[in-house]
Design a protein around this motif. Structure first.
Motif, PDB file in Angstrom:
ATOM      1  N   MET A 127      79.841  -0.306  38.394  1.00 56.33           N
ATOM      2  CA  MET A 127      79.548  -1.402  39.303  1.00 56.33           C
ATOM      3  C   MET A 127      80.812  -2.046  39.872  1.00 56.33           C
ATOM      4  O   MET A 127      80.913  -2.292  41.089  1.00 56.33           O
ATOM      5  CB  MET A 127      78.724  -2.466  38.570  1.00 56.33           C
ATOM      6  CG  MET A 127      78.567  -3.769  39.324  1.00 56.33           C
ATOM      7  SD  MET A 127      77.321  -3.686  40.610  1.00 56.33           S
ATOM      8  CE  MET A 127      75.880  -4.023  39.637  1.00 56.33           C
ATOM      9  N   GLY A 128      81.780  -2.333  39.024  1.00 54.31           N
ATOM     10  CA  GLY A 128      83.001  -2.983  39.494  1.00 54.31           C
ATOM     11  C   GLY A 128      83.737  -2.156  40.531  1.00 54.31           C
ATOM     12  O   GLY A 128      84.222  -2.695  41.541  1.00 54.31           O
ATOM     13  N   LEU A 145      66.958   0.095  41.350  1.00 58.16           N
ATOM     14  CA  LEU A 145      65.768   0.864  40.999  1.00 58.16           C
ATOM     15  C   LEU A 145      65.420   0.626  39.534  1.00 58.16           C
ATOM     16  O   LEU A 145      66.090   1.137  38.638  1.00 58.16           O
ATOM     17  CB  LEU A 145      65.982   2.351  41.274  1.00 58.16           C
ATOM     18  CG  LEU A 145      66.336   2.719  42.718  1.00 58.16           C
ATOM     19  CD1 LEU A 145      66.364   4.233  42.894  1.00 58.16           C
ATOM     20  CD2 LEU A 145      65.375   2.079  43.722  1.00 58.16           C
ATOM     21  N   ASP A 146      64.384  -0.147  39.301  1.00 58.45           N
ATOM     22  CA  ASP A 146      63.977  -0.537  37.953  1.00 58.45           C
ATOM     23  C   ASP A 146      62.840   0.359  37.478  1.00 58.45           C
ATOM     24  O   ASP A 146      61.665   0.058  37.699  1.00 58.45           O
ATOM     25  CB  ASP A 146      63.534  -2.006  37.953  1.00 58.45           C
ATOM     26  CG  ASP A 146      63.008  -2.444  36.590  1.00 58.45           C
ATOM     27  OD1 ASP A 146      63.653  -2.119  35.580  1.00 58.45           O
ATOM     28  OD2 ASP A 146      61.940  -3.096  36.548  1.00 58.45           O
ATOM     29  N   GLY A 147      63.175   1.486  36.868  1.00 57.62           N
ATOM     30  CA  GLY A 147      62.159   2.353  36.283  1.00 57.62           C
ATOM     31  C   GLY A 147      61.623   3.438  37.186  1.00 57.62           C
ATOM     32  O   GLY A 147      60.747   4.196  36.787  1.00 57.62           O
ATOM     33  N   PRO A 172      70.101   1.010  36.339  1.00 54.96           N
ATOM     34  CA  PRO A 172      70.337   0.361  35.040  1.00 54.96           C
ATOM     35  C   PRO A 172      71.115   1.275  34.108  1.00 54.96           C
ATOM     36  O   PRO A 172      71.063   2.504  34.232  1.00 54.96           O
ATOM     37  CB  PRO A 172      68.915   0.102  34.510  1.00 54.96           C
ATOM     38  CG  PRO A 172      68.067   0.046  35.743  1.00 54.96           C
ATOM     39  CD  PRO A 172      68.675   1.031  36.706  1.00 54.96           C
ATOM     40  N   ARG A 173      71.814   0.679  33.175  1.00 53.98           N
ATOM     41  CA  ARG A 173      72.709   1.482  32.326  1.00 53.98           C
ATOM     42  C   ARG A 173      71.975   2.513  31.488  1.00 53.98           C
ATOM     43  O   ARG A 173      72.530   3.554  31.129  1.00 53.98           O
ATOM     44  CB  ARG A 173      73.553   0.576  31.430  1.00 53.98           C
ATOM     45  CG  ARG A 173      72.790  -0.224  30.399  1.00 53.98           C
ATOM     46  CD  ARG A 173      73.757  -0.981  29.507  1.00 53.98           C
ATOM     47  NE  ARG A 173      73.056  -1.776  28.495  1.00 53.98           N
ATOM     48  CZ  ARG A 173      73.673  -2.397  27.503  1.00 53.98           C
ATOM     49  NH1 ARG A 173      74.983  -2.326  27.399  1.00 53.98           N
ATOM     50  NH2 ARG A 173      72.984  -3.100  26.630  1.00 53.98           N
ATOM     51  N   LEU A 196      75.673   6.300  44.235  1.00 52.13           N
ATOM     52  CA  LEU A 196      74.916   5.882  43.066  1.00 52.13           C
ATOM     53  C   LEU A 196      75.838   5.050  42.187  1.00 52.13           C
ATOM     54  O   LEU A 196      77.006   5.415  41.961  1.00 52.13           O
ATOM     55  CB  LEU A 196      74.396   7.075  42.283  1.00 52.13           C
ATOM     56  CG  LEU A 196      73.395   8.004  42.984  1.00 52.13           C
ATOM     57  CD1 LEU A 196      72.889   9.060  41.999  1.00 52.13           C
ATOM     58  CD2 LEU A 196      72.235   7.233  43.578  1.00 52.13           C
ATOM     59  N   VAL A 197      75.319   3.942  41.680  1.00 49.47           N
ATOM     60  CA  VAL A 197      76.127   2.980  40.940  1.00 49.47           C
ATOM     61  C   VAL A 197      75.481   2.743  39.579  1.00 49.47           C
ATOM     62  O   VAL A 197      74.277   2.469  39.496  1.00 49.47           O
ATOM     63  CB  VAL A 197      76.237   1.652  41.715  1.00 49.47           C
ATOM     64  CG1 VAL A 197      77.096   0.646  40.947  1.00 49.47           C
ATOM     65  CG2 VAL A 197      76.798   1.902  43.112  1.00 49.47           C
ATOM     66  N   ARG A 198      76.268   2.815  38.506  1.00 49.67           N
ATOM     67  CA  ARG A 198      75.765   2.555  37.158  1.00 49.67           C
ATOM     68  C   ARG A 198      76.090   1.110  36.786  1.00 49.67           C
ATOM     69  O   ARG A 198      77.254   0.715  36.766  1.00 49.67           O
ATOM     70  CB  ARG A 198      76.402   3.513  36.157  1.00 49.67           C
ATOM     71  CG  ARG A 198      75.925   3.323  34.731  1.00 49.67           C
ATOM     72  CD  ARG A 198      74.499   3.787  34.549  1.00 49.67           C
ATOM     73  NE  ARG A 198      74.380   5.231  34.691  1.00 49.67           N
ATOM     74  CZ  ARG A 198      73.230   5.883  34.751  1.00 49.67           C
ATOM     75  NH1 ARG A 198      72.089   5.214  34.701  1.00 49.67           N
ATOM     76  NH2 ARG A 198      73.196   7.194  34.886  1.00 49.67           N
ATOM     77  N   MET A 199      75.045   0.333  36.502  1.00 48.96           N
ATOM     78  CA  MET A 199      75.241  -1.064  36.115  1.00 48.96           C
ATOM     79  C   MET A 199      75.452  -1.182  34.613  1.00 48.96           C
ATOM     80  O   MET A 199      75.131  -0.277  33.847  1.00 48.96           O
ATOM     81  CB  MET A 199      74.032  -1.893  36.538  1.00 48.96           C
ATOM     82  CG  MET A 199      73.807  -1.934  38.039  1.00 48.96           C
ATOM     83  SD  MET A 199      72.429  -3.008  38.510  1.00 48.96           S
ATOM     84  CE  MET A 199      71.036  -2.020  37.945  1.00 48.96           C
TER      85      MET A 199
END
Length: 288
Positions: A127-128, A145-147, A172-173, A196-199
């Motif tokens: 994310m950063g 995208l939650d799920g 989400p991670r 695509l971004v990993r939180m």
């Protein structure tokens, strides 16, 4: 060392001229034989992804050709893929002309459009790092995208995200969602366009986004503000829920606003991919 995937060796001097043909794989029986079982099933490496579909393969070749490891195609696709095949010859990347049925097995699908390619995967960026790529103060939309898990829905979301210029897709991670061959085909090249971004932890991710000027909007089937009447901020993250269960209630409550798409009531709701396209189109219109 010679590469058995590439063209046959040049003919010796003095041979009669041959009819010239487009570049292709070696033309002995191995070039048309079904690929070995291990290639059909799993690809060469966990770091690789098996793509299929003309636009998906063209998009990888246009943006990161160095990621291409192998190409399989039918003879009828040689004209459409001449630049890629010429690049394969120059870079000594293997390609093979095979039959339609072989591609069905390689792709585990009949929707390969005559070409399959093994390419290196792109891992989601932290994310950063992603936030640092965004120009200060410029408008932007992102999708959280939650799920979401269906690869065809994911592919359609990627296509809409690319069309409307989404800045990133946030995962989400603990999400297992990833680009697959099916998702990339449905995305029609969009999988190569949107980061695509990993939180990290949900609370930290939300704080980082707000610090960067983003507002978070929970997208809900009912009970939200009418999307078409709402004032949308210049920097907005749409939080999209899972296909069946919908959005996590705690996450929805933690967002800055809740938005709904009004409809006739004839059906309960749009599916997540169709809803995403509507939300993005409205943001694009309002952000002008």
């Amino acid at each position: 060392m010679s590469n058995p995937w590439n063209n046959r060796p040049p003919r010796p001097p003095g041979n009669p001229p041959e009819r010239r043909r487009p570049p292709r794989a070696q033309e002995d029986r191995s070039a048309r034989a079904p690929a070995p079982r291990e290639e059909r099933v799993a690809g060469a490496s966990r770091s690789e992804l098996r793509l299929y579909g003309l636009n998906a393969v063209h998009a990888v070749f246009a943006r990161r050709p160095e990621a291409i490891r192998k190409v399989y195609l039918t003879e009828s696709r040689i004209p459409a893929l001449k630049p890629l095949l010429a690049w394969c010859v120059k870079q000594r990347v293997g390609y093979r002309v095979v039959e339609e049925g072989d591609l069905d097995r390689l792709a585990a699908s009949t929707h390969h459009e005559g070409v399959v390619a093994d390419v290196l995967k792109v891992e989601p960026m932290p994310m950063g790092d992603w936030l640092r790529t965004l120009p200060d103060g410029t408008p932007g939309a992102a999708l959280w995208l939650d799920g979401v898990g269906n690869p065809h829905n994911f592919g359609a979301i990627l296509r809409s995200a690319a069309h409307f210029g989404v800045a990133g897709i946030l995962l989400p991670r603990d999400s297992t969602l990833a680009i697959s061959g099916a998702a990339a085909r449905v995305a029609e090249g969009g999988a190569e366009q949107v980061p695509l971004v990993r939180m990290g932890q949900t609370e930290n991710a939300a704080a980082q986004l707000r610090n960067a000027g983003f507002s978070l909007a929970a997208t809900v089937v009912r009970g939200g503000v009418d999307l078409f009447a709402a004032t949308l901020p210049k920097r907005l993250v749409y939080v999209m829920g899972a296909e069946g269960e919908g959005m996590d209630a705690q996450l929805a409550a933690a967002c800055d606003t809740r938005l709904s798409i009004p409809g006739s009531g004839a059906v309960e709701s749009l599916n997540v991919a169709a809803a995403t396209a509507v939300f993005l189109a409205q943001w694009k219109q309002r952000s002008r």
